[in-house]
Design an enzyme around this catalytic site. Structure first.
Site, short mmCIF file in Angstrom:
data_model
loop_
_atom_site.label_atom_id
_atom_site.label_comp_id
_atom_site.label_asym_id
_atom_site.label_seq_id
_atom_site.Cartn_x
_atom_site.Cartn_y
_atom_site.Cartn_z
N TYR A 57 99.36 -34.60 7.04
CA TYR A 57 100.74 -34.07 7.19
C TYR A 57 101.52 -34.66 5.89
O TYR A 57 102.76 -34.04 5.82
CB TYR A 57 101.47 -35.13 8.33
CG TYR A 57 100.84 -35.10 9.56
CD1 TYR A 57 100.04 -34.06 9.81
CD2 TYR A 57 101.31 -35.92 10.72
CE1 TYR A 57 99.43 -33.90 11.44
CE2 TYR A 57 100.75 -35.86 11.88
CZ TYR A 57 99.88 -34.96 12.23
OH TYR A 57 99.16 -34.90 13.42
N HIS A 120 90.83 -38.10 13.22
CA HIS A 120 92.14 -37.11 13.52
C HIS A 120 91.18 -35.98 14.29
O HIS A 120 91.85 -35.26 15.17
CB HIS A 120 92.22 -36.15 12.17
CG HIS A 120 93.84 -35.62 12.32
ND1 HIS A 120 94.66 -35.71 11.23
CD2 HIS A 120 94.60 -34.91 13.38
CE1 HIS A 120 95.90 -35.01 11.63
NE2 HIS A 120 95.53 -34.45 13.21
#
EC number: 1.-.-.-
Length: 322
Positions: A57, A120
């Site tokens: 991110y 993730h």
């Protein structure tokens, strides 16, 4: 609005105390910004104490700056008053890359540890890249789940992560992980909302003591991976109108009543406040029944991970048909 007090998941052998609502920091295209840092700081002022970030991110630095400023202003006494989750990207999901990648995340955060560190996605791409989408030729032919998890366990042993877990794991993949894990995954973070209720996965998580954390609780309308199905639901609209609440609050309250941790994402102050106004009322049995009968459809398909040279030749392979 006075500072809100957010209920917490009780501490367990696997997981420190975790606030039931977390602030997400993923904005597409992924980037850091002063706007993000300012929004996180305002969230702390309002009572948010759980922040969800990831190497992908590019917001680990924003979380670092916001928490440091909150301590300077006396909004929190120390970093220990904030719960921070981060995630290792697929390019670091190589057996020998996990611990160095975790240390890099901590450098980005300016912290000695994260409260929760997640895998993730159950996929590996070529090291060194933090792009999404990524070139499909960079997908590894297999995902070394056990090798990666041993690295995660080492992060836990070294104190880099107070708890470790996964994200975007199907029920089958979670059970596979549980079959060999020495340190069990504390959490599984997945897409979750009234239009994608994750019933099979929830059952496995409850049975195994894995905390379910839900992202895209409102369907992530307006993002490349989201849909309008949740916000356009007539059933949810009618329930909201009857209760004098917003449709978003109905969704969040429903997830809260399921026992989930909710990950919300907004930088709008009014919506930040609205998201915290879900604790002093509840849905009726009839309303819960109506929500349980909503048609189900996954929003985030994971098509990026489907390719001929990787472990997932179709979407069903990625999610194991569930």
């Amino acid at each position: 609005m006075a500072m809100a007090t957010i209920p917490e998941v009780p501490a367990s052998a696997l997981l420190p105390t975790m606030p039931r609502i977390g602030m997400g920091t993923a904005a597409f295209p992924f980037t850091s910004s002063e706007e993000t840092t300012a929004a996180l700081l305002r969230a702390i002022e309002l009572g948010y104490r759980h922040f969800d970030t990831a190497r992908l991110y590019a917001t680990e630095g924003c979380v670092s700056e916001a928490v440091a400023e909150a301590v300077r202003r006396g909004l929190v006494a120390s970093r220990a008053d904030v719960f921070v989750t981060s995630k290792l990207w697929c390019s670091d999901l190589h057996a020998g890359r996990v611990v160095p990648a975790a240390r890099e995340t901590l450098r980005n955060l300016g912290m000695d540890y994260v409260d929760l560190l997640l895998v993730h996605w159950p996929a590996t791409v070529a090291p060194g890249s933090y792009d999404f989408p990524f070139p499909k030729e960079e997908m590894a032919p297999a995902f070394d789940m056990e090798g990666v998890w041993r690295g995660m366990e080492e992060c836990h042993r070294l104190g880099l992560a107070r708890a470790i877990g996964v994200s975007n794991f199907s029920a089958k993949k979670l059970e596979q992980l549980l079959s060999f894990a020495v340190v069990r995954p504390a959490a599984n973070q997945v897409e979750m909302n009234p239009m994608w209720q994750q019933r099979t996965l929830r059952e496995v998580c409850r049975r195994e003591g894995v905390q379910l954390c839900g992202y895209s609780p409102l369907g992530a309308k307006g993002t490349p991976w989201g849909s309008a199905a949740v916000m356009d639901s007539g059933v949810l609209h009618d329930i909201a109108q009857t209760k004098g609440k917003t449709l978003a609050q109905i969704c969040l309250r429903w997830m809260y009543e399921q026992g989930d941790v909710l990950l919300v994402k907004t930088y709008n102050e009014n919506r930040m406040k609205e998201n915290l106004d879900i604790f002093d009322w509840e849905l009726t049995e009839e309303e819960r029944d109506k929500i349980s009968k909503l048609p189900q459809q996954r929003g985030l398909t994971g098509m990026q991970f489907v390719c001929d040279n990787g472990p997932y030749k179709c979407v069903e392979d990625l999610w194991d048909g569930a």
